[in-house]
Design an enzyme around this catalytic site. Structure first.
Site, short mmCIF file in Angstrom:
data_model
loop_
_atom_site.label_atom_id
_atom_site.label_comp_id
_atom_site.label_asym_id
_atom_site.label_seq_id
_atom_site.Cartn_x
_atom_site.Cartn_y
_atom_site.Cartn_z
N HIS A 309 -5.05 -16.62 -6.30
CA HIS A 309 -4.93 -15.01 -6.69
C HIS A 309 -6.01 -13.57 -6.08
O HIS A 309 -7.15 -14.33 -6.48
CB HIS A 309 -4.99 -15.12 -8.43
CG HIS A 309 -3.75 -14.09 -8.34
ND1 HIS A 309 -5.07 -12.89 -8.69
CD2 HIS A 309 -2.70 -13.85 -8.87
CE1 HIS A 309 -4.27 -11.88 -9.38
NE2 HIS A 309 -2.73 -12.72 -8.98
N ASP A 367 3.34 -18.83 -10.18
CA ASP A 367 4.93 -19.11 -9.71
C ASP A 367 4.63 -20.67 -9.19
O ASP A 367 5.72 -21.09 -9.16
CB ASP A 367 4.73 -18.21 -8.35
CG ASP A 367 4.68 -16.51 -8.46
OD1 ASP A 367 5.87 -16.53 -9.22
OD2 ASP A 367 4.50 -15.77 -7.40
#
Ligand code: ACO
Length: 433
Positions: A309, A367
């Site tokens: 991320h 996700d």
């Protein structure tokens, strides 16, 4: 926000110097205000990917990527996930405070009153191929709302902005559910305003006119939770896209369509779909080590989807919450041994102990699990990112509204370092070599 501290920058080899004020927010690192750097020094700053640049000030969402903290309007995501519901979170993001009972009721009525689409929009769907990706349909239909709701397009009118916000939040579930119905050739199911926001979406998505649809409360709760977790995430790619589009004065429906397009990419919202594809490609636990070697090979473009991320360099707090919800849903549905989940768990275990991922602080993001839970809930892979878009619409709208109400707001217009050819004269075709 601007304090007394500043930094003085002197341009080597010149007598030019400037004092850049240091700005502090409520939380998070201080930032230098570089707005006058070009006037004072005649230079720009260079920050591809904007990793060191604050593009705005905002009161909506705070992330501390090192500590794994996510706050909506100051409230920790863990508490909202446990105690709130999606429509209350929508109110919070849009208005800044949690609603009292009367405000919550009025807000719910306001949103749910707008869930239907203009009937003419039904025919719009017929223009798409049946195998169109739901995100393609969403980009098109959400953008097309601008052609149907002319009475709320004045971006400078607070009441227009309020109504557009309601319309967008209320209509995106209908648009997404109908994209699915169109793909599978089933009749469109109209919204039911007596259901909660999440239940209404499940109903429009799963129900058919030929039989009653029995709502499973565990799945409805999981849907609501998934929506809360995805509701906002400060200045990510799609939100910045919405702000950039909105900064030109474009109408909110067009801006949210731009956000949907930006979300679609596999580095962003498209990752939940890509995780499932990756797991299917790996196929079996025994293939995990070879797959990870591929990912680590710098000549290869393969990534471990659902890992890493831009901001979270410790863990993604949403991933922790959704991981637990994932187990609850699989238990509820009696899915004891899901080969995909086993594979995901094994992949996660190996990656979390692998030097490559540890050194780069790559952890599972939201996700990594959202695809697994959505698959178990009966959503086709192609719908995963569309569901993300449904949940994120409130964040986009809140950020757009905040920007439009900001007196400092100007058109977004980054600069560049030009590295192309210097000035040269046009050569007629007959004289080119
Ligand atoms: N798999 C393998 N290597 C990775 C991954 C990954 N998923 N993510 C980052 N890396 C590596 C990079 O190759 C780079 O290695 P290097 O230092 O040897 O060059 C290093 O880790 C740093 O990564 P960056 O590319 O600088 O990280 P950036 O902040 O630009 O990218 C991103 C973040 C796009 C999320 C990236 O981690 C990624 O592509 N992940 C997979 C896609 C994904 O899951 N996206 C969802 C994000 S969450 C969301 O949008 C809801």
């Amino acid at each position: 926000m601007s304090g007394k501290r500043s930094v003085t920058v002197t341009l080597d080899g010149s007598n030019k110097s400037t004092s850049l004020p240091l700005m502090s927010g409520t939380l998070g690192p201080d930032v230098f205000d570089i707005r006058k750097i070009y006037n004072d020094l005649g230079v720009f700053t260079f920050d591809p990917g904007y990793g060191s640049t604050a593009s705005c000030d905002s009161r909506i969402t705070f992330i501390d990527g090192d500590e794994g903290i996510l706050l909506y309007r100051g409230y920790p995501i863990e508490q909202l996930a446990e105690q709130s519901n999606f429509l209350e979170v929508c109110y919070l993001l849009l208005n800044g405070e949690l609603p009292n009972a009367a405000e919550a009721k009025e807000f719910e009525l306001g949103v749910m009153r707008h869930t239907m689409l203009h009937e003419q929009l039904r025919t719009f769907y017929n223009g798409f191929r049946r195998d169109a990706h739901p995100m393609a349909v969403m980009c098109g239909v959400v953008g097309a709302l601008s052609a149907f709701y002319h009475d709320s397009l004045d971006v400078h009118d607070p009441e227009s902005r309020r109504i557009s916000a309601f319309r967008l939040i209320a209509k995106v579930p209908t648009i997404a559910a109908w994209a699915h119905k169109y793909a599978v050739g089933q009749p469109f199911i109209y919204p039911r305003n007596d259901l909660s926001y999440a239940e209404n979406f499940l109903h429009m998505f799963h129900a058919v006119p030929a039989e009653d649809y029995k709502m499973n409360p565990v799945l409805a709760k999981a849907m609501d939770l998934i929506m809360i977790l995805h509701a906002d995430h400060e200045q990510n790619a799609s939100t910045s896209t919405v702000r950039l589009a909105g900064s030109t004065g474009a109408n909110p429906f067009a801006c949210i369509a731009a956000g949907i397009a930006s979300l679609w990419g596999p580095s962003h919202g498209g990752a939940n779909e890509a995780v499932l594809k990756m797991l299917a490609d790996i196929g079996h636990v025994k293939n995990v080590p070879a797959f990870l070697e591929d990912v680590k090979d710098r000549n290869n473009h393969a990534k471990l989807m659902g890992f890493g991320h831009r901001v979270y360099k410790n863990y993604d707090p949403r991933a922790k919450i959704i991981q637990k919800a994932c187990h609850d849903v699989l238990n509820e549905l009696g899915i004891k041994d899901d080969p995909l989940l086993d594979l995901a768990m094994e992949l996660e275990k190996i990656a979390l102990n692998d030097k490559y991922f540890v050194d780069r602080k790559l952890y599972p993001n939201v996700d990594f699990y959202s695809g697994i839970i959505l698959k178990a809930m009966g959503f086709p892979t192609s719908m995963f990112t569309a569901l993300f878009a449904v949940s994120r619409t409130v964040g986009w709208v809140s950020q757009w509204k905040e920007m439009m109400e900001d007196p400092q707001q100007r058109i977004g217009r980054p600069r560049q370092i030009y590295i192309g050819a210097p000035r040269r004269d046009y050569v007629p075709a007959s004289k080119r070599g």
